[in-house]
Write a protein that holds these residues in place. Structure first.
Motif, PDB file in Angstrom:
ATOM      1  N   ALA A 135       0.830  -1.297   0.114  1.00 55.38           N
ATOM      2  CA  ALA A 135       0.025   0.045   0.054  1.00 55.38           C
ATOM      3  C   ALA A 135       0.923   1.243   0.170  1.00 55.38           C
ATOM      4  CB  ALA A 135      -1.086  -0.112   1.312  1.00 55.38           C
ATOM      5  N   TRP A 136       0.492   2.402  -0.773  1.00 56.43           N
ATOM      6  CA  TRP A 136       1.157   3.626  -0.500  1.00 56.43           C
ATOM      7  C   TRP A 136       0.475   4.428   0.648  1.00 56.43           C
ATOM      8  CZ3 TRP A 136      -0.506   8.753  -2.105  1.00 56.43           C
ATOM      9  CH2 TRP A 136       0.472   9.721  -2.208  1.00 56.43           C
ATOM     10  N   THR A 137       1.428   4.745   1.384  1.00 57.57           N
ATOM     11  CA  THR A 137       0.922   5.489   2.542  1.00 57.57           C
ATOM     12  C   THR A 137       1.330   7.095   2.497  1.00 57.57           C
ATOM     13  OG1 THR A 137       2.926   5.337   3.785  1.00 57.57           O
ATOM     14  CG2 THR A 137       1.453   3.516   4.129  1.00 57.57           C
ATOM     15  N   GLY A 138       1.889   7.624   1.446  1.00 55.29           N
ATOM     16  CA  GLY A 138       2.517   9.045   1.106  1.00 55.29           C
ATOM     17  C   GLY A 138       3.664   9.129   1.445  1.00 55.29           C
ATOM     18  N   ALA A 139       4.472   8.043   2.341  1.00 52.56           N
ATOM     19  CA  ALA A 139       5.963   8.316   2.569  1.00 52.56           C
ATOM     20  C   ALA A 139       6.828   7.738   1.547  1.00 52.56           C
ATOM     21  CB  ALA A 139       6.033   7.403   3.888  1.00 52.56           C
ATOM     22  N   GLU A 140       6.079   6.730   0.711  1.00 52.74           N
ATOM     23  CA  GLU A 140       7.058   6.169  -0.301  1.00 52.74           C
ATOM     24  C   GLU A 140       6.979   6.848  -1.546  1.00 52.74           C
ATOM     25  OE1 GLU A 140       4.861   3.528   2.409  1.00 52.74           O
ATOM     26  OE2 GLU A 140       4.156   4.995   0.963  1.00 52.74           O
ATOM     27  N   SER A 141       8.143   7.013  -2.142  1.00 49.85           N
ATOM     28  CA  SER A 141       8.329   7.788  -3.600  1.00 49.85           C
ATOM     29  C   SER A 141       7.420   6.970  -4.762  1.00 49.85           C
ATOM     30  CB  SER A 141       9.822   7.764  -3.958  1.00 49.85           C
ATOM     31  OG  SER A 141       9.898   8.095  -5.550  1.00 49.85           O
TER      32      SER A 141
END
Length: 449
Positions: A183-189
């Motif tokens: 999942a993308w949490t906003g922290a990953e590029s």
């Protein structure tokens, strides 16, 4: 809804054991027959209770209430009998009676986390938010994995405008989808990646939060957007989407995924940073032209939505009988029904009203968007059409119940999500009279403009 231990009565021991065996195996019909046979021999609190759990499971709620009351009359002083009664009465909107039973369950079992949560839900629906918050926190302290308590606490934080903490806590809701990719949490590029964004909840949620997709695309990724079929034609004009997928169809390859309702958390949204444009959706120009030919009157046009889906758990509070609304609609306007369906209870009122019903001509949300775009004003209860009209930049009046959904916040008549919306709120539960008086005045003033 637990079953209790074997009663100490030698005469009915065998019958009880056999009934309990069937009950534990969920062979409810067999268990019911044996409990009923047992009760012809002698009244027994535990048999009444267990029979009540079967009726409750079968949604025979009046029968279940009767069994639980008989169990209590025979001095069954156990938390779950009161808890189960509370659950049933809550479904019947008998709030204070349900609250009393939850309080009795808590008095008998102070560690009953679900009773605290459910009592909190009642206080939340009564707009007693501080009480509800305290009850949710107690439930979480007893059971840190209580998803329902976390979720409802997050909704109170959001309603109070604490979006940062509210959306963070909202992430504790159960995952709707399971994927092998992270999942993308906003922290990953996201640079050079492909991100799947999927619509998680209702049509209104999709319309409200699709505004974030353009922001996602600017992070350097390819966006796949999975969306429900009725919304697909409307959503195709969104900026930033590389590939649309109809919900239920096969998905193309992707690197990460994110629910649409997790995007506010990923972007660390606050009241001040809500991406709020006056218009971020547009109607299909050809459909607008086609509907212009159909709706060619000279009077100011007002689009109306007075009821939503009956499957929505809060529908009894948000929807209005058409007959109640009609008295508040002054002459001088052309009224257009923006609902595709009208309830049976409203058919007679609609037939005897000046409201124009388009019905099956509204094939999907792109048709509704085109009709909305031709309105001078849209008036709606809290449904997806309210979001659609406001996302199109139309002047929209939303009629809200006493305990509104979190997104409308508290005690304000505007919305940071939609610059063109005006909110009319109930001042007491179930009282639409003052709301509709204000609506009538708005319409009269609008006609003079």
């Amino acid at each position: 809804m637990k079953q209790h231990a074997k009663p100490h009565n030698d005469e009915i021991d065998a019958l009880w054991e056999q009934a309990l065996k069937f009950h534990k195996l969920s062979h409810d019909d067999e268990a019911q027959k044996l409990y009923e046979k047992l009760l012809t021999i002698q009244p027994h609190a535990h048999a009444y209770y267990n029979l009540g759990t079967i009726f409750q499971k079968q949604e025979k709620l009046e029968e279940a209430i009767e069994m639980y009351e008989k169990a209590i009359a025979l001095q069954l002083n156990h938390a779950n009998v009161y808890y189960n009664l509370g659950v049933i009465l809550k479904t019947q909107n008998r709030f204070e009676e349900a609250a009393t039973f939850y309080e009795k369950a808590i008095a008998l079992s102070p560690d009953h986390a679900n009773a605290y949560t459910n009592l909190g839900n009642i206080r939340k629906e009564q707009n007693r938010l501080e009480e509800a918050m305290a009850l949710y926190e107690k439930a979480i302290a007893l059971n840190p994995n209580n998803t329902n308590a976390h979720l409802n606490k997050s909704l109170i934080l959001l309603a109070k405008g604490d979006l940062l903490e509210g959306f963070a806590l909202y992430e504790k809701r159960r995952p709707v989808r399971s994927f092998s990719k992270p999942a993308w949490t906003g922290a990953e590029s996201l640079e050079g990646k492909t991100l799947l964004i999927y619509s998680e909840q209702g049509f209104g949620d999709t319309i409200q939060f699709c505004r974030y997709i353009e922001m996602v695309a600017k992070l350097g990724c390819t966006v796949i957007f999975e969306v429900a079929k009725p919304l697909l034609p409307l959503m195709r004009q969104l900026r930033g989407v590389s590939c649309f997928v109809e919900k239920g169809e096969a998905l193309p390859p992707f690197d990460l995924h994110c629910s649409l309702l997790s995007l506010p958390f990923a972007f660390q949204t606050t009241l001040e940073s809500i991406p709020s444009k006056e218009r971020y959706l547009t109607a299909d120009p050809q459909k607008v032209a086609d509907w212009q030919k159909v709706l060619n009157g000279t009077k100011p046009k007002v689009g109306l939505v007075w009821s939503g889906s009956e499957t929505n758990k809060g529908d009894v509070y948000r929807s209005i009988f058409l007959e109640t609304l009609l008295a508040s609609l002054p002459k001088g306007f052309e009224y257009i029904c923006l609902q595709k369906e009208v309830r049976q209870s409203d058919h007679t009122a609609l037939e005897n009203s000046p409201i124009r019903f388009l019905g099956e001509s509204l094939h999907d949300f792109s048709d509704t968007a085109a009709v909305c775009s031709l309105m001078d004003l849209v008036v709606s209860v809290d449904t997806s059409v309210a979001h659609l009209a406001a996302a199109l930049g139309k002047k929209t009046v939303v009629l809200l119940p006493f305990a509104p959904d979190w997104r409308w916040l508290l005690e304000r008549n505007d919305s940071p999500w939609y610059p063109t919306i005006q909110l009319l709120r109930q001042e007491t539960m179930d009282d639409w009279e003052r709301v509709l008086q204000k609506l009538s005045q708005i319409l009269l003033n609008f006609e003079k403009q």
